[in-house]
Write a protein that holds these residues in place. Structure first.
Motif, PDB file in Angstrom:
ATOM      1  N   UNK A 178       0.858  -1.187   0.000  1.00  0.00           N
ATOM      2  CA  UNK A 178       0.000   0.000   0.000  1.00  0.00           C
ATOM      3  C   UNK A 178       0.892   1.234   0.000  1.00  0.00           C
TER       4      UNK A 178
ATOM      5  N   UNK B 294       1.594   4.958   0.681  1.00  0.00           N
ATOM      6  CA  UNK B 294       1.006   5.910   1.640  1.00  0.00           C
ATOM      7  C   UNK B 294       1.773   7.233   1.588  1.00  0.00           C
TER       8      UNK B 294
ATOM      9  N   UNK C 231       0.577   6.353   8.805  1.00  0.00           N
ATOM     10  CA  UNK C 231      -0.008   5.076   8.374  1.00  0.00           C
ATOM     11  C   UNK C 231       0.400   3.949   9.330  1.00  0.00           C
TER      12      UNK C 231
ATOM     13  N   UNK D 164      -1.594   4.238  12.462  1.00  0.00           N
ATOM     14  CA  UNK D 164      -2.971   3.768  12.281  1.00  0.00           C
ATOM     15  C   UNK D 164      -3.046   2.251  12.382  1.00  0.00           C
ATOM     16  N   UNK D 165      -2.134   1.570  11.671  1.00  0.00           N
ATOM     17  CA  UNK D 165      -2.186   0.101  11.705  1.00  0.00           C
ATOM     18  C   UNK D 165      -1.835  -0.438  13.085  1.00  0.00           C
TER      19      UNK D 165
ATOM     20  N   UNK E 121      -4.673   1.800  15.859  1.00  0.00           N
ATOM     21  CA  UNK E 121      -6.119   1.712  15.626  1.00  0.00           C
ATOM     22  C   UNK E 121      -6.553   0.316  15.200  1.00  0.00           C
ATOM     23  N   UNK E 122      -5.726  -0.352  14.382  1.00  0.00           N
ATOM     24  CA  UNK E 122      -6.095  -1.685  13.906  1.00  0.00           C
ATOM     25  C   UNK E 122      -5.436  -2.793  14.738  1.00  0.00           C
ATOM     26  N   UNK E 123      -4.560  -2.391  15.676  1.00  0.00           N
ATOM     27  CA  UNK E 123      -3.982  -3.372  16.592  1.00  0.00           C
ATOM     28  C   UNK E 123      -3.076  -4.387  15.921  1.00  0.00           C
TER      29      UNK E 123
ATOM     30  N   UNK F 257       1.203  -7.012   5.077  1.00  0.00           N
ATOM     31  CA  UNK F 257       0.895  -5.777   4.367  1.00  0.00           C
ATOM     32  C   UNK F 257       2.166  -4.948   4.412  1.00  0.00           C
TER      33      UNK F 257
ATOM     34  N   UNK G 298      -4.076  10.294  -1.535  1.00  0.00           N
ATOM     35  CA  UNK G 298      -4.360   9.702  -0.223  1.00  0.00           C
ATOM     36  C   UNK G 298      -3.677   8.349  -0.053  1.00  0.00           C
ATOM     37  N   UNK G 299      -3.109   7.826  -1.137  1.00  0.00           N
ATOM     38  CA  UNK G 299      -2.538   6.490  -1.109  1.00  0.00           C
ATOM     39  C   UNK G 299      -3.476   5.481  -1.737  1.00  0.00           C
TER      40      UNK G 299
END
Lengths: 134, 134
Positions: A10, A12, A18, A21-22, A25-27, A53, A74-75
């Motif tokens: 991805x 970014x 980024x 966030x991973x 927020x996404x743990x 990823x 935005x990626x």
């Protein structure tokens, strides 16, 4: 011929944001940024149970993902990478059925220190596919 | 929180041609097309060792991938889907850290007969992420 999905990459615009966030927020389990000057990107690896990823951000003046990020500020998902048992056998077989290999057709050493090739997205439904020697 | 990568979905303009490419040129195991009227797509499953690629093609008049294919006429990677242990717990946790859930926020029954949600691509580097109950 296609082996396991090695990673989804991805692109970014802000690698630190980024990665945060991973991680937060996404743990997810997220590596430190790894500059790869030979590939014109800095990479953060995000491990999930069965694959990875890769968050990639341009490094240097001629990054191969600069144009993608200009078009997608935005990626977005840049490519996916499959493992193959023998990259030269795979290349020759794919060329024989009309799939185009990007560049001069010779494998380069990729981000994981293994030989890689990219296939032309026009031959694969607009999808950039990387092949990596397993 | 993110479990395994369940699939990567690729929107394609010609499902038969795309399935043939993956089967005959890439040597992958490819399913027959499966119409999913409730989701506005027809799906072909491509099995690789550790996950699945889903080739998706619009079905019906209000397909959720029609606009994507208008913008990307050759096709392209549309979304990726991760498994989560409990979709309601995941949803509430993600909302609490500011990630937006698309639609009314209630899980729908997805292509694999399990509850799914989509997260807003603007919160995730331009990447549409689906979450599926494991």
């Amino acid at each position: 011929m296609l082996g396991r999905l090695n990673h989804v990459a991805i692109a970014v615009p802000d690698l630190e944001a980024a990665a945060r966030t991973y991680r937060e927020k996404l743990g997810a389990t997220v590596s430190d940024p790894l500059p790869q000057p030979a590939h014109g990107v800095t990479v953060v690896f995000v491990d999930v149970d069965n694959t990875r990823i890769e968050l990639i951000n341009p490094l240097g003046e001629r990054s191969p993902i600069a144009a993608f990020l200009e078009k997608n500020p935005s990626g977005g998902i840049h490519h996916m990478c499959f493992e193959v048992d023998d990259i030269l056998v795979a290349r020759d077989q794919l060329k024989s059925v009309g799939l185009r290999v990007l560049g001069d057709g010779e494998p380069k050493i990729g981000a994981h220190d293994k030989p890689v090739l990219f296939l032309h997205p026009k031959d694969l439904n607009g999808t950039l596919v990387e092949l990596q020697q397993a």
